[in-house]
Design an enzyme around this catalytic site. Structure first.
Site, short mmCIF file in Angstrom:
data_model
loop_
_atom_site.label_atom_id
_atom_site.label_comp_id
_atom_site.label_asym_id
_atom_site.label_seq_id
_atom_site.Cartn_x
_atom_site.Cartn_y
_atom_site.Cartn_z
N ASP A 121 0.81 -1.45 0.02
CA ASP A 121 -0.17 0.02 0.06
C ASP A 121 0.97 1.34 0.08
O ASP A 121 1.80 1.05 0.82
CB ASP A 121 -1.04 0.08 1.14
N ARG A 381 -5.85 12.02 -1.17
CA ARG A 381 -5.98 11.97 -2.69
C ARG A 381 -7.28 12.37 -2.89
O ARG A 381 -8.37 12.26 -2.44
CB ARG A 381 -5.84 10.58 -3.16
#
Ligand code: MIC
Ligand code: SF4
Length: 640
Positions: A121, A381
């Site tokens: 990740d 994000r």
């Protein structure tokens, strides 16, 4: 006298298995810890099984379930069961769904100063908040690290981020990293590690540091790291593991490849405007803009510190009825702390919706905003469509800003917010949640691995021919993210263990005809701009295009993890020697790539239909080139 070293060089030197510590040169690192999450983990463990060793060879490997926790059919629960059983078999700690977000949990329970960690990740650098050298990687790279193989990467440049002063008023740790992103951009960190130092460091608590190292991923950086000091000692003690503390910092005369200075006292609340994390704006300048949704959580800002600040802002007040407020605590430990202090009541009474301790809205798994909705989210994000609503406008902000926006139903000037709450500190006694992890049995031989029909066996790709002929199946611009290549969201992510099924969605938001076109062409190439493949570590953004027959990407520059994933799955990452050639190459053009003539670091000419030539180079090592030519890393791995 030994050479003075910075913190990054010290940890790398202690773990160096091969190579020289010269920036850009390939190094191999011994990896102490690994982590996976479910959405990338199923592939990683299928690959680990294919490698064929009986037990993990790391000091610690943890498998978290935090992404695909929505169970709208058999797929996700089947995957979770596979992950639970395979963890027991191979000696991996299992974190069941709902326990929390991998990075928050790892920071609280397992991350250690001076250790190396790779995780499937991209936000694995969160553990840099306690001085761990923690990097995001593709699942196959993590599988190899679990098998005891060194992690190969280019020796990064080390950037000293010197912090002076201290945060004042409403400025928070999130504003530090938003400021740095505004300064350096989403590709400013490629090939570099951000090492934080200077007098301002001591003023930041570990949860604040972890917010900064987490979102350092958006710089494209290899990782970010803080020294391990009195703050780290306090944090580890409060987490009930004082024995994990070791003091670690750079030598006094250490040198750095680059330096940036940030005066913490000069920072004010900031946001990253749609649709890139580096589009920095001041909250003050957004004054009056309607906010339809505020969301507080994600691995960036879901700590107790963040949610306590949120509760203090909301205490005794009611959010604007036209604004939805979603709160996802980062772990059950955070949730228990909020409950114990009566803060959960404060949040509920203010009108907040409390979500499961998981990624959720951050990756479009629930919590999508209204059409054209403006969101104040504490996430990392804000790529277009990532929230699940294609035309939403997502601003990335601190919890303090999000809470104030929820109250007013709009962004307002921080000068009108009154006085900021006192900085939250973790209480002396933090309730442990260690008993919730499933620790593996001593011996896994008799454990049966349970698989559901969603799990499709791994595909082996064939070796590349000496010369590749094909068309540019898609031409895209700069900063193409892995979310563009392989979209996320609840429906598509449930297919992560099934490459043939998930590959139907490659590039669908960019060009809905891409899949049918590349299938009709029988494969082809992608032409991209700068920083191609930025964002996540999902190897599906390489695996699924490879399944569809993509054999090369030709770009101006590449993001680090995606580049490694392309190599791992046998896709040639080629770099335009002359970036202007990007403009002359059109989608649909036929190319011939002389695969057999490609040498590490050397330019070769691609023949373009009509007689033109375009020079491309690469930054591959001999080994990487061999891996690509033989059809990917799994074809070359021989372990015993
Ligand atoms: C993300 O934030 O984009 C993800 C979802 O956590 C990804 C991993 C994935 O795609 O499964 C990441 O950051 O690597
Ligand atoms: Fe989960 Fe979002 Fe963090 Fe990715 S960025 S690990 S989706 S919370």
């Amino acid at each position: 006298m030994a050479k003075a070293r910075n913190l990054v060089q010290k940890i790398i030197a202690q773990h160096l298995v091969s190579g020289k510590m010269t920036p850009g040169a390939e190094i191999g690192l011994r990896i102490d810890q690994t982590l996976t999450q479910d959405a990338t983990g199923t592939m990683a463990y299928l690959q680990f099984e294919a490698i064929g060793i009986p037990r993990v060879r790391t000091e610690l490997s943890v498998s978290y379930v935090d992404h695909n926790t929505l169970q709208t059919g058999f797929r996700n629960p089947d995957d979770h069961r596979y992950l639970r059983t395979i963890a027991a078999k191979y000696g991996i700690v299992f974190s069941p769904p709902g326990t929390g977000i991998c990075h928050q949990l790892h920071l609280e329970n397992f991350a250690k100063p001076g250790k190396t960690l790779i995780g499937s990740d991209s936000h694995t650098p969160t553990a840099g908040g306690v001085g761990s050298l923690a990097m995001g990687a593709g699942g196959l790279s993590v599988a190899l690290a679990m098998a005891g193989e060194p992690y190969m990467l280019p020796m990064p440049k080390v950037v000293r981020v010197r912090l002076v002063g201290q945060l004042v008023g409403w400025a928070s740790a999130k504003d530090v990293i938003l400021h740095l992103l505004g300064l350096l951009s989403v590709k400013g960190g490629v090939g570099k590690v951000m090492e934080f130092s200077g007098p301002g460091v001591a003023t930041l608590t570990v949860p604040e540091r972890a917010t900064i190292t987490n979102m350092g991923a958006e710089l494209g950086a290899t990782t970010s790291i803080f020294p391990s000091d009195a703050q780290t000692k306090k944090f580890l003690a409060r987490m009930g593991r004082p024995e994990d503390f070791v003091a670690l910092c750079a030598d006094p005369r250490a040198t750095y490849d680059e330096e940036v200075e940030i005066d913490l006292s000069a920072l004010a609340p900031l946001a990253a405007a749609p649709h890139m994390p580096d589009r920095m704006v001041r909250i003050k300048d957004l004054d009056g803009m309607r906010v339809d949704q505020a969301a507080i959580g994600s691995c960036t800002n879901s700590s107790y510190t963040d949610l306590k600040a949120t509760a203090e802002i909301l205490r005794g007040k009611r959010i604007d009825p036209a604004c939805d407020l979603l709160i996802a605590p980062g772990s059950k430990q955070v949730l228990k702390l909020l409950t114990a202090e009566g803060l959960l009541d404060v949040l509920l009474d203010a009108g907040a919706r409390i979500l499961e301790c998981a990624c959720g809205p951050c990756i479009g798994i629930g919590g999508s905003p209204v059409s054209k909705g403006v969101c104040a989210r504490t996430f990392n994000r804000n790529f277009e469509g990532r929230s699940g609503t294609q035309d939403a406008q997502v601003y990335l902000v601190s919890p303090q800003t999000a809470a104030n926006a929820a109250l007013a139903g709009k962004f307002t000037d921080p000068a009108t917010w009154g006085s900021a709450p006192v900085k939250a500190e973790l209480p002396r006694r933090v309730p442990g949640i260690r008993q919730l992890f499933v620790f593996p049995p001593e011996e896994g031989r008799d454990v049966e691995i349970l698989r559901g029909p969603n799990i499709v066996a791994l595909e082996r790709f064939s070796a590349l021919p000496a010369s590749l002929e094909g068309k540019i199946a898609l031409k895209v611009g700069d900063n193409i993210t892995t979310d563009h290549i392989m979209p996320a969201g609840a429906a598509i992510m449930a297919l992560r263990s099934n490459i043939p099924a998930i590959s139907r969605h490659v590039f669908e938001k960019v060009d809905p005809d891409f899949v049918s076109r590349i299938e009709a062409l029988g494969g082809g190439f992608i032409l991209g701009g700068e920083n191609y493949g930025q964002g996540s570590s999902r190897e599906h953004a390489a695996l699924a295009p490879r399944h569809l027959g993509v054999k090369a990407v030709i770009v101006k520059s590449l993001a680090r993890i995606h580049r490694a994933n392309l190599v791992n799955f046998g896709i040639l990452p080629l770099l335009l020697v002359n970036k202007d050639d990007y403009d002359t190459l059109a989608q649909g053009a036929s190319l011939t790539i002389p695969v057999a003539d490609i040498r590490p670091g050397k330019a070769v000419d691609i023949a373009v239909e009509g007689g033109a030539k375009v020079a491309v180079t690469n930054d591959l090592t001999t080994k990487e080139l061999e891996i690509i030519q033989s059809g990917g890393l799994l074809n070359t791995v021989r372990l015993s």
